[in-house]
Design an enzyme around this catalytic site. Structure first.
Site, PDB file in Angstrom:
ATOM      1  N   HIS A   7       4.185   4.807  20.429  1.00 39.01           N
ATOM      2  CA  HIS A   7       3.848   5.630  19.265  1.00 39.01           C
ATOM      3  C   HIS A   7       2.372   5.991  19.370  1.00 39.01           C
ATOM      4  O   HIS A   7       1.530   5.458  18.679  1.00 39.01           O
ATOM      5  CB  HIS A   7       4.120   4.796  18.007  1.00 39.01           C
ATOM      6  CG  HIS A   7       3.922   5.544  16.727  1.00 39.01           C
ATOM      7  ND1 HIS A   7       4.472   6.768  16.474  1.00 39.01           N
ATOM      8  CD2 HIS A   7       3.247   5.202  15.599  1.00 39.01           C
ATOM      9  CE1 HIS A   7       4.142   7.143  15.253  1.00 39.01           C
ATOM     10  NE2 HIS A   7       3.394   6.219  14.702  1.00 39.01           N
ATOM     11  N   ASN A  63      -5.585  -5.399  12.746  1.00 40.07           N
ATOM     12  CA  ASN A  63      -4.162  -5.515  12.406  1.00 40.07           C
ATOM     13  C   ASN A  63      -3.471  -6.637  13.182  1.00 40.07           C
ATOM     14  O   ASN A  63      -2.531  -7.257  12.672  1.00 40.07           O
ATOM     15  CB  ASN A  63      -3.458  -4.172  12.595  1.00 40.07           C
ATOM     16  CG  ASN A  63      -3.764  -3.222  11.433  1.00 40.07           C
ATOM     17  OD1 ASN A  63      -4.416  -3.618  10.465  1.00 40.07           O
ATOM     18  ND2 ASN A  63      -3.295  -1.987  11.516  1.00 40.07           N
ATOM     19  N   GLY A 116       0.841  -1.198   0.000  1.00 39.52           N
ATOM     20  CA  GLY A 116       0.000   0.000   0.000  1.00 39.52           C
ATOM     21  C   GLY A 116       0.875   1.247   0.000  1.00 39.52           C
ATOM     22  O   GLY A 116       2.016   1.233  -0.477  1.00 39.52           O
TER      23      GLY A 116
HETATM   24  N1  APR Z   1      -0.988  -9.711   3.833  1.00 39.17           N
HETATM   25  C1  APR Z   1      -0.381  -8.847   3.009  1.00 39.17           C
HETATM   26  N2  APR Z   1      -0.840  -7.597   2.769  1.00 39.17           N
HETATM   27  C2  APR Z   1      -1.976  -7.238   3.377  1.00 39.17           C
HETATM   28  C3  APR Z   1      -2.667  -8.083   4.266  1.00 39.17           C
HETATM   29  C4  APR Z   1      -2.129  -9.386   4.479  1.00 39.17           C
HETATM   30  N3  APR Z   1      -2.715 -10.275   5.303  1.00 39.17           N
HETATM   31  N4  APR Z   1      -3.762  -7.428   4.720  1.00 39.17           N
HETATM   32  C5  APR Z   1      -3.750  -6.206   4.151  1.00 39.17           C
HETATM   33  N5  APR Z   1      -2.672  -6.082   3.346  1.00 39.17           N
HETATM   34  C6  APR Z   1      -2.266  -4.958   2.512  1.00 39.17           C
HETATM   35  C7  APR Z   1      -3.439  -4.272   1.819  1.00 39.17           C
HETATM   36  O1  APR Z   1      -3.872  -5.036   0.693  1.00 39.17           O
HETATM   37  C8  APR Z   1      -2.817  -2.937   1.430  1.00 39.17           C
HETATM   38  O2  APR Z   1      -2.250  -2.961   0.139  1.00 39.17           O
HETATM   39  O3  APR Z   1      -1.690  -3.923   3.297  1.00 39.17           O
HETATM   40  C9  APR Z   1      -1.704  -2.748   2.495  1.00 39.17           C
HETATM   41  C10 APR Z   1      -1.928  -1.543   3.390  1.00 39.17           C
HETATM   42  O4  APR Z   1      -1.803  -0.417   2.605  1.00 39.17           O
HETATM   43  P1  APR Z   1      -2.624   0.940   2.854  1.00 39.17           P
HETATM   44  O5  APR Z   1      -4.062   0.604   3.045  1.00 39.17           O
HETATM   45  O6  APR Z   1      -2.233   1.899   1.784  1.00 39.17           O
HETATM   46  O7  APR Z   1      -2.106   1.440   4.272  1.00 39.17           O
HETATM   47  P2  APR Z   1      -0.731   2.226   4.565  1.00 39.17           P
HETATM   48  O8  APR Z   1      -0.992   3.687   4.552  1.00 39.17           O
HETATM   49  O9  APR Z   1       0.354   1.674   3.736  1.00 39.17           O
HETATM   50  O10 APR Z   1      -0.502   1.833   6.104  1.00 39.17           O
HETATM   51  C11 APR Z   1      -0.164   0.502   6.452  1.00 39.17           C
HETATM   52  O11 APR Z   1       1.276   1.184   8.236  1.00 39.17           O
HETATM   53  O12 APR Z   1       1.691   3.298   9.077  1.00 39.17           O
HETATM   54  C12 APR Z   1       0.971   2.123   9.253  1.00 39.17           C
HETATM   55  O13 APR Z   1      -1.055   2.837  10.388  1.00 39.17           O
HETATM   56  C13 APR Z   1      -0.528   2.358   9.166  1.00 39.17           C
HETATM   57  O14 APR Z   1      -1.192   0.192   9.969  1.00 39.17           O
HETATM   58  C14 APR Z   1      -1.019   0.991   8.811  1.00 39.17           C
HETATM   59  C15 APR Z   1       0.118   0.427   7.942  1.00 39.17           C
END
Ligand code: APR
Length: 312
Positions: free
Chosen positions: A175, A95, A11
């Site tokens: 955090h 999460n 993401g």
């Molecule tokens: N396995 C792999 N990838 C996954 C899974 C999983 N089981 N579940 C979700 N994802 C992927 C989603 O498909 C998505 O592409 O995790 C990605 C998260 O990306 P975003 O929604 O863009 O979130 P982002 O802003 O990158 O934040 C991710 O980091 O800073 C922290 O608080 C934030 O917990 C969040 C994490």
């Protein structure tokens, strides 16, 4: 042979971090996500930038952990991000399940790797990954303090109109809203900021650093910060890949240091090729220690909620 770095979660945070790490050129990068083909598309796009950025490192995207086999470092950014009105703690149980399943896959294919956790709520997710992995504590740590510190440094440099390079700061603790900016150890060109700014200004900047993540969420409206988080991941990755032994605030499992037991929290550490090579203990004033204890209590509350909701 180049080192191998896996980024789980393609993401905003994961893809931006993968791009920055690929650009460094020290490591091949594997970008993993559950969304079909998406990590492969993003990684191919990044690989096609290689001639322009001058990186010979390889980057591939995948939906399969087999491609992550024998990674040196795995960075976990998978999960959901905050939306306006949500705290990091609102992400806890969703999460937790994601981090648990990701960690099990990571460990299966890379039993000797280091794990850097980024997903929020950070300290609780770091602790969960540490426990699920069964790895020694120096090999599982979290990225948060480097980001909180970068935000605090940015605001100080703007206030004083000086180079960000000359501002050194420490933000400890969890955090969250209880993070502990250590004003006494915050300096500009070696000069304590208490000599350069009055208490009102310092309090204002501390408060803005505490709310730094929420400020971005309220502006973005559809997600949370990723450019500064990705740059923070990259700084830690570089310290590890180049065995720089940087002194950085990182989330690590504490066993008595700072009077905190069996809890992952942000403290200054030495970060190198072996992960957390040591925890640096600095003397805190009574007030700082009380703030650290409050922060530990908030993290402990989340751990208790997780313990009640763990799948058997
Ligand atoms: N396995 C792999 N990838 C996954 C899974 C999983 N089981 N579940 C979700 N994802 C992927 C989603 O498909 C998505 O592409 O995790 C990605 C998260 O990306 P975003 O929604 O863009 O979130 P982002 O802003 O990158 O934040 C991710 O980091 O800073 C922290 O608080 C934030 O917990 C969040 C994490």
């Amino acid at each position: 042979m180049r080192k191998k770095v896996t980024v789980v979660g393609a993401g905003n945070v994961g893809a931006t971090a993968a791009q920055l790490i690929h650009r460094l050129g020290y490591a091949d990068v594997i970008l993993v996500d559950i969304v079909e083909d998406m990590p492969a598309g993003k990684a191919l796009d990044m690989q096609e930038s290689a001639p322009l950025i001058g990186s010979d490192a390889k980057i591939i995207g995948s939906n399969s952990y087999e491609d992550t086999e024998d990674s040196d470092l795995v960075i976990i950014t998978a999960g959901i991000a905050r939306k306006p009105g949500m705290s990091r703690d609102d992400l806890l149980l969703t999460n937790m399940n994601i981090i648990g399943s990701v960690t099990r896959e990571v460990v299966k294919f890379s039993p000797h790797c280091l794990i850097m956790v980024v997903s929020n709520p950070l300290d609780a997710m770091c602790q969960h990954a540490f426990e699920v992995s069964g790895f020694p504590k120096h090999r599982v740590f979290g990225m948060a303090g480097v980001l909180d510190t970068a935000r605090f440094r940015t605001f100080i440099s703007e206030e004083l109109n000086v180079s960000v390079e000359d501002v050194h700061a420490y933000v400890l603790g969890g955090h969250g809203d209880d993070m502990v900016p250590l004003v006494r150890y915050t300096t500009v060109g070696g000069i304590p900021i208490t000599e350069l700014l009055d208490q009102e200004a310092i309090d204002r900047l501390v408060q803005r650093a505490r709310q730094g993540g929420a400020e971005i969420v309220s502006l973005l409206k559809t997600g949370s910060a990723y450019y500064a988080p990705a740059a923070s991941i990259t700084e830690m990755t570089e310290a590890i890949l180049l065995d720089k032994k940087r002194i950085l605030p990182c989330c690590t499992y504490l066993e008595g240091q700072y009077g905190i037991n069996n809890l992952c929290m942000g403290v200054p550490v030495k970060l190198g090729a072996n992960g957390i090579e040591s925890v640096i203990e600095i003397t805190l004033t009574d007030e700082e220690k009380a703030a650290m204890d409050r922060s530990a209590a908030s993290v402990q509350e989340l751990i208790e909620v997780m313990n009640k909701n763990r799948p058997n």
